[in-house]
Design a protein around this motif. Structure first.
Motif, PDB file in Angstrom:
ATOM      1  N   ILE A   1      54.326  46.227   1.094  1.00 45.34           N
ATOM      2  CA  ILE A   1      54.292  46.716  -0.279  1.00 45.34           C
ATOM      3  C   ILE A   1      55.534  47.563  -0.505  1.00 45.34           C
ATOM      4  N   ASP A   2      56.306  47.189  -1.514  1.00 44.27           N
ATOM      5  CA  ASP A   2      57.493  47.944  -1.895  1.00 44.27           C
ATOM      6  C   ASP A   2      57.160  48.793  -3.110  1.00 44.27           C
ATOM      7  N   PHE A   3      57.384  50.097  -2.980  1.00 44.30           N
ATOM      8  CA  PHE A   3      57.087  51.041  -4.051  1.00 44.30           C
ATOM      9  C   PHE A   3      58.371  51.547  -4.680  1.00 44.30           C
ATOM     10  N   ASN A   4      58.325  51.779  -5.964  1.00 37.41           N
ATOM     11  CA  ASN A   4      59.408  52.432  -6.696  1.00 37.41           C
ATOM     12  C   ASN A   4      58.759  53.281  -7.779  1.00 37.41           C
TER      13      ASN A   4
ATOM     14  N   TYR B   1      54.981  48.791  -7.971  1.00 43.68           N
ATOM     15  CA  TYR B   1      54.833  48.231  -6.630  1.00 43.68           C
ATOM     16  C   TYR B   1      54.990  46.715  -6.683  1.00 43.68           C
ATOM     17  N   ARG B   2      55.368  46.143  -5.536  1.00 41.61           N
ATOM     18  CA  ARG B   2      55.442  44.692  -5.354  1.00 41.61           C
ATOM     19  C   ARG B   2      54.878  44.366  -3.978  1.00 41.61           C
ATOM     20  N   ILE B   3      53.974  43.413  -3.924  1.00 37.90           N
ATOM     21  CA  ILE B   3      53.342  43.033  -2.659  1.00 37.90           C
ATOM     22  C   ILE B   3      53.909  41.697  -2.194  1.00 37.90           C
ATOM     23  N   SER B   4      54.219  41.603  -0.916  1.00 33.80           N
ATOM     24  CA  SER B   4      54.730  40.369  -0.318  1.00 33.80           C
ATOM     25  C   SER B   4      53.883  40.036   0.903  1.00 33.80           C
ATOM     26  N   TYR B   5      53.607  38.757   1.090  1.00 28.71           N
ATOM     27  CA  TYR B   5      52.805  38.325   2.236  1.00 28.71           C
ATOM     28  C   TYR B   5      53.673  37.575   3.226  1.00 28.71           C
ATOM     29  N   LYS B   6      53.521  37.899   4.514  1.00 24.71           N
ATOM     30  CA  LYS B   6      54.305  37.275   5.573  1.00 24.71           C
ATOM     31  C   LYS B   6      53.366  36.504   6.511  1.00 24.71           C
ATOM     32  N   PRO B   7      53.360  35.167   6.433  1.00 24.64           N
ATOM     33  CA  PRO B   7      52.541  34.396   7.371  1.00 24.64           C
ATOM     34  C   PRO B   7      53.043  34.560   8.811  1.00 24.64           C
ATOM     35  N   SER B   8      52.117  34.689   9.735  1.00 28.71           N
ATOM     36  CA  SER B   8      52.462  34.850  11.142  1.00 28.71           C
ATOM     37  C   SER B   8      53.190  33.619  11.665  1.00 28.71           C
ATOM     38  N   GLY B   9      54.311  33.855  12.348  1.00 30.17           N
ATOM     39  CA  GLY B   9      55.045  32.771  12.987  1.00 30.17           C
ATOM     40  C   GLY B   9      55.824  31.889  12.041  1.00 30.17           C
TER      41      GLY B   9
ATOM     42  N   GLU C   1      61.649  57.805  -3.496  1.00 31.98           N
ATOM     43  CA  GLU C   1      60.594  57.244  -4.334  1.00 31.98           C
ATOM     44  C   GLU C   1      60.534  55.729  -4.193  1.00 31.98           C
ATOM     45  N   GLU C   2      61.577  55.170  -3.607  1.00 31.91           N
ATOM     46  CA  GLU C   2      61.613  53.741  -3.324  1.00 31.91           C
ATOM     47  C   GLU C   2      61.439  53.566  -1.816  1.00 31.91           C
ATOM     48  N   PHE C   3      60.315  52.992  -1.406  1.00 32.79           N
ATOM     49  CA  PHE C   3      60.039  52.842   0.025  1.00 32.79           C
ATOM     50  C   PHE C   3      59.128  51.647   0.246  1.00 32.79           C
ATOM     51  N   ARG C   4      58.992  51.268   1.517  1.00 35.46           N
ATOM     52  CA  ARG C   4      58.197  50.095   1.904  1.00 35.46           C
ATOM     53  C   ARG C   4      57.158  50.504   2.932  1.00 35.46           C
ATOM     54  N   MET C   5      55.947  49.933   2.810  1.00 44.54           N
ATOM     55  CA  MET C   5      54.914  50.121   3.826  1.00 44.54           C
ATOM     56  C   MET C   5      54.480  48.756   4.348  1.00 44.54           C
TER      57      MET C   5
ATOM     58  N   GLN D   1      62.656  47.787  10.882  1.00 43.66           N
ATOM     59  CA  GLN D   1      63.441  48.822  10.236  1.00 43.66           C
ATOM     60  C   GLN D   1      63.093  48.918   8.748  1.00 43.66           C
ATOM     61  N   ASN D   2      63.443  50.047   8.163  1.00 43.33           N
ATOM     62  CA  ASN D   2      63.309  50.279   6.722  1.00 43.33           C
ATOM     63  C   ASN D   2      61.872  50.159   6.234  1.00 43.33           C
ATOM     64  N   VAL D   3      60.941  50.574   7.069  1.00 47.38           N
ATOM     65  CA  VAL D   3      59.533  50.667   6.692  1.00 47.38           C
ATOM     66  C   VAL D   3      59.088  52.097   6.968  1.00 47.38           C
TER      67      VAL D   3
END
Length: 533
Positions: A384-387, A391-399, A136-140, A169-171
């Motif tokens: 997006i991390d789900f539990n 949910y929690r959303i995180s943004y990753k800037p390129s580079g 039930e806890e996973f990441r997309m 990993q872990n997605v």
């Protein structure tokens, strides 16, 4: 189950009588594929209570895993993946969970090829499931608008985005929010090959730049998309989350007959209604589509379509919408004034895009355009991390490092005590003006920054060389800036000692996480204007 099937069959026959479209009855089995060979073998048992759809109706398999659904001459029958199972993947890591039924194929006059004729309806359309441990806890992983118009831009996409996440990993899986390419649908296979490099099961949805423009009916605008990716409207489960993926680009615009409009056809919303009948109210419902629901008085999105969607969700306390399209990053919150039926607002994350500002700007050390978006958000992707239903959303800037969440802009040097309108601007990429953003100078007291509704001056500075140099820069000039929804400002302190001073900014996001950014500026003795002679 039989009563349900007979009712659906009767509905299909009535529909056929009214429209003159030939109807058939699709039958099949959903089974546990023990040897993972993709076909039903003796000894493999059917899986009961699994949802199967024809794109509108949704039925559950019986105790033997069997189902029946009416189909016409343009239907896709698909299994709605249940939690705790996976479906087979093809060589592009796309799910093999559907059967396209187009006996005559797509229209022949399309610029880009659609589906080849599928011939008579098979006697049995079976779907394989394989048991899978799903927490039930996973990441997309979430991509907005790859949108390459050319092979060169597809190379940019690979270098700036795909190379960063290959082998991650872990997605659990990934999802692209439409505009997979930029109008040239012959690039769809190149996009598929790029995504396969990541090595994750991947879902896709259709954007306005993935359409067949040479059609006269919205239902035919996805023919090439269906050929390359399968259904444009579908759903699936993972953990405690139910995902509904929809094509919300209506083409041609039903109001004008030209261009496109955000919205849904009745059959799409009927599918959502029928789908939700089989979804527990405790689940988190995540909707994904291309164009944001924010309709600006109905000129970009049909208000009545959004309202019906909101009505269908009124009994689900845990919801989230995902969209892209805008090439900016915005957090929308819909309340009762917007037609939302619950006390807790509905959150729509309008995601920043992988292509950023359409691959514009100066080239970086990777040989790809900086592509900063018009609101000052760097191009990138989200997790997006789900539990369960949280949910929690995180943004990753390129580079950039993942800690880069705030960009600071301010003068590098100012005169001591000299009157100035100089300010510190903080662009908190995942923020909105309901967040708390504070600053401190030289480790002093934390003070609030003020929400600013303006163009990010850091973005305006990016445009300066394009508009002022007398030499031609390689690449493409970025788009003009637009008002940012996640920008804060405060006057730059100048009544301090001569020397260097440290700025520290911190922002608290909707999930309680604190993000920080630091910078410095220098105060020098004031220089007066020379005496006028």
């Amino acid at each position: 189950m039989k009563k349900n099937l007979f009712g659906l069959l009767a509905t299909g026959l009535v529909f056929a009588a009214l429209t003159g479209i030939a109807q058939e009855l699709a039958k099949g089995k959903v089974y546990e594929d023990l040897n993972k060979n993709g076909k039903w073998d003796k000894g493999e048992q059917g899986v009961a209570q699994v949802a199967v759809s024809n794109g509108v109706q949704v039925v559950l398999t019986d105790a033997k895993g069997q189902y029946e659904l009416p189909v016409g001459e343009d239907n896709i029958v698909f299994v709605i993946k249940p939690s705790g199972y996976t479906v087979p993947l093809n060589e592009y890591y796309l799910h093999k969970s559907y059967y396209i039924h187009k006996p005559k194929g797509s229209p022949k006059e399309l610029t880009y090829a659609g589906v080849d004729p599928t011939g008579p309806l098979p006697k049995s359309i079976d779907f394989a499931l394989q048991k899978n441990t799903e927490k039930e806890e996973f990441r997309m992983l979430l991509f907005g608008d790859p949108q390459a118009y050319t092979a060169q831009e597809m190379t940019f996409f690979n270098r700036a985005i795909v190379d960063e996440v290959v082998g991650i990993q872990n997605v659990a899986f990934g999802l692209s929010l439409g505009d997979l390419v930029g109008d040239d649908l012959s690039l769809h296979p190149s996009y598929r090959a790029s995504m396969a490099r990541i090595g994750l099961p991947w879902y896709n949805l259709k954007g306005n730049h993935d359409m067949n423009y040479d059609v006269t009916a919205d239902s035919l605008s996805d023919e090439t998309f269906e050929r390359n990716f399968g259904p444009a409207n579908y759903s699936f489960n993972y953990g405690h989350v139910h995902f509904i993926v929809l094509d919300n680009v209506r083409y041609p615009n039903p109001r004008t007959g030209k261009g496109y409009l955000g919205g849904f056809r009745k059959d799409q919303l009927d599918f959502v209604e029928n789908d939700l009948k089989h979804v527990d109210h405790s689940k988190l419902i995540v909707l994904a589509f291309h164009i944001p629901l924010e309709h600006r008085n109905g000129d970009t999105f049909r208000a009545e379509d959004r309202q019906r969607l909101f009505d269908l969700l009124k009994d689900y306390p845990h919801t989230l919408s995902l969209s892209a399209h805008m090439h900016t990053q915005t957090q929308h919150f819909y309340g009762k004034a917007d037609g939302w039926k619950q006390e807790k607002p509905h959150h729509e994350y309008n995601a920043g895009t992988t292509s950023g500002d359409w691959y514009s700007g100066e080239l970086d050390e990777r040989g790809v355009p900086a592509a900063t978006m018009r609101d000052g958000t760097p191009n990138g992707y989200a997790f997006i991390d789900f539990n369960k239903h949280d949910y929690r959303i995180s943004y990753k800037p390129s580079g950039k490092d993942s800690t880069y969440q705030i960009n600071l802009y301010h003068p590098k040097v100012v005169g001591q005590g000299k009157r100035t309108r100089a300010a510190i601007f903080a662009n908190f990429f995942m923020g909105h003006h309901g967040n708390k953003v504070e600053f401190a100078i030289d480790g002093g007291k934390w003070e609030k920054m003020i929400p600013a509704r303006t163009i990010d001056p850091a973005y305006s500075a990016i445009l300066y060389p394009w508009d002022n140099l007398e030499t031609l820069l390689p690449g493409r000039r970025p788009t003009d800036g637009m008002t940012s929804t996640h920008l804060w400002r405060v006057g730059l302190p100048i009544d301090l000692a001569v020397g260097e001073h440290k700025i520290k900014v911190r922002a608290t996001d909707d999930y309680g996480r604190v993000h920080e950014a630091t910078s410095t500026y220098r105060i020098e003795p004031t220089k007066d204007y020379p005496d006028l002679k």
